[in-house]
Design a protein around this motif. Structure first.
Motif, mmCIF file in Angstrom:
data_model
loop_
_atom_site.group_PDB
_atom_site.id
_atom_site.type_symbol
_atom_site.label_atom_id
_atom_site.label_comp_id
_atom_site.label_asym_id
_atom_site.label_seq_id
_atom_site.Cartn_x
_atom_site.Cartn_y
_atom_site.Cartn_z
ATOM 1 N N ARG A 1 0.895 -1.348 0.312
ATOM 2 C CA ARG A 1 -0.006 -0.090 0.281
ATOM 3 C C ARG A 1 0.647 0.678 -0.049
ATOM 4 N N THR A 2 0.667 2.557 -0.455
ATOM 5 C CA THR A 2 1.397 3.583 -0.493
ATOM 6 C C THR A 2 1.097 3.764 0.919
ATOM 7 N N THR A 3 2.345 4.138 1.546
ATOM 8 C CA THR A 3 2.877 4.729 2.542
ATOM 9 C C THR A 3 3.057 6.477 2.212
ATOM 10 N N ASN A 4 2.660 7.116 2.896
ATOM 11 C CA ASN A 4 2.708 8.541 3.248
ATOM 12 C C ASN A 4 3.371 9.614 4.720
ATOM 13 N N LYS A 5 3.061 8.032 5.704
ATOM 14 C CA LYS A 5 3.502 8.663 6.809
ATOM 15 C C LYS A 5 4.706 7.763 7.357
ATOM 16 N N TYR A 6 5.623 8.578 7.803
ATOM 17 C CA TYR A 6 6.974 7.293 8.337
ATOM 18 C C TYR A 6 7.373 7.922 9.021
ATOM 19 N N ASP A 7 7.987 6.526 9.870
ATOM 20 C CA ASP A 7 8.424 7.357 11.642
ATOM 21 C C ASP A 7 9.624 7.498 11.142
ATOM 22 N N SER A 8 10.259 9.060 11.539
ATOM 23 C CA SER A 8 11.096 9.724 10.913
ATOM 24 C C SER A 8 12.982 8.957 11.747
ATOM 25 N N SER A 9 11.991 8.507 12.578
ATOM 26 C CA SER A 9 13.367 7.883 13.850
ATOM 27 C C SER A 9 14.398 6.749 13.555
ATOM 28 N N ARG A 10 13.235 6.236 12.545
ATOM 29 C CA ARG A 10 14.326 5.127 12.107
ATOM 30 C C ARG A 10 14.550 4.652 10.474
ATOM 31 N N ASP A 11 15.583 4.645 10.478
ATOM 32 C CA ASP A 11 16.865 4.581 9.071
ATOM 33 C C ASP A 11 16.756 2.888 8.900
ATOM 34 N N ILE A 12 17.296 2.917 7.453
ATOM 35 C CA ILE A 12 17.339 2.388 7.027
ATOM 36 C C ILE A 12 19.622 2.501 6.551
ATOM 37 N N ASP A 13 19.934 0.988 6.746
ATOM 38 C CA ASP A 13 20.862 1.163 6.311
ATOM 39 C C ASP A 13 21.567 1.095 5.348
ATOM 40 N N ASP A 14 22.998 1.523 4.788
ATOM 41 C CA ASP A 14 23.814 1.236 3.136
ATOM 42 C C ASP A 14 23.356 0.083 2.219
ATOM 43 N N ALA A 15 23.205 -0.700 3.572
ATOM 44 C CA ALA A 15 23.220 -2.217 2.911
ATOM 45 C C ALA A 15 22.300 -2.829 2.376
ATOM 46 N N GLN A 16 21.015 -2.286 3.241
ATOM 47 C CA GLN A 16 19.994 -2.694 3.140
ATOM 48 C C GLN A 16 18.921 -1.752 1.256
ATOM 49 N N ILE A 17 20.065 -0.549 1.534
ATOM 50 C CA ILE A 17 19.424 0.403 0.700
ATOM 51 C C ILE A 17 20.164 -0.484 -0.760
ATOM 52 N N ASN A 18 21.442 -0.807 -0.365
ATOM 53 C CA ASN A 18 22.603 -1.544 -1.603
ATOM 54 C C ASN A 18 21.104 -2.416 -2.070
ATOM 55 N N GLU A 19 20.759 -3.330 -1.564
ATOM 56 C CA GLU A 19 19.974 -4.720 -1.711
ATOM 57 C C GLU A 19 18.881 -4.595 -2.369
#
Length: 205
Positions: free
Chosen positions: A13-31
């Motif tokens: 589903r489309t997510t318009n509201k995010y938990d800005s306190s939670r990040d994702i790391d570079d390895a996850q971005i690469n994947e």
């Protein structure tokens, strides 16, 4: 037996509201990008690029070009999905690994180059159409990859394309097709919106 692909399709589903306190790391971005690039492209051109806008400074720059939409800065990362104008001149390079792997004969590459030249050479609209198609395939697969990893996502067409191209250093043969925000969903997002029925949309001939 549960199928992860079908589950991602059914539940995205489309997510318009995010938990800005939670990040994702570079390895996850690469994947995420690795999975996105498993999508098909015409002639296997792979004429796409992904810019992961992650730092607060870069997010602020992008948000200013996206009508000040909060999700650009609240999401863990916003991808600029870029399509490259299609060109037959890229085919030999892009297909070289398939030839080296032994399953694609060199004469097939030559044939594809001829077909690609007939389609794209001095055909700017077709070149751009292919760039948009390619980036759209990649963006769609990126969102399903995010869903499968427990992340929310949202495609965005509301941005200043010329401004994004200039601010983020796109080449003259590149088109910023769509933005995709990715991150952990916060409370308050809508459920998946109902779709039109298949009977309205499908013709079998």
């Amino acid at each position: 037996m549960k199928n992860a692909i079908l589950d991602a399709i059914e539940n995205r589903r489309t997510t318009n509201k995010y938990d800005s306190s939670r990040d994702i790391d570079d390895a996850q971005i690469n994947e995420l990008v690795r999975l996105a690039t498993r999508a098909p492209t015409a002639f296997h051109l792979q004429n796409w690029r992904f810019i992961a806008v992650k730092t607060p400074q870069a997010k602020a720059r992008l948000r200013g070009l996206a009508f000040d939409q909060p999700k650009v800065t609240e999401a863990a990362v916003t991808f600029i999905v870029v399509g490259q104008l299609a060109s037959h001149l890229l085919m030999a390079e892009r297909l070289a690994s398939s030839v080296a792997a032994g399953f694609m004969p060199t004469e097939v590459v030559t044939g594809w180059e001829g077909a690609g030249k007939a389609l794209y050479f001095e055909q700017p609209q077709r070149q751009r159409d292919e760039a948009v198609r390619t980036a759209t395939f990649g963006a769609g697969q990126l969102m399903f990859a995010a869903q499968a990893q427990g992340l929310g996502s949202s495609p965005m067409i509301g941005f200043d394309a010329a401004g994004v191209a200039s601010e983020f250093g796109l080449a003259s043969d590149e088109v910023p097709v769509v933005l995709v925000t990715v991150g952990y969903a916060a409370e308050g997002n809508w459920p998946q919106k109902p779709r039109r029925s298949v009977t309205e949309l499908l013709s079998v001939v």
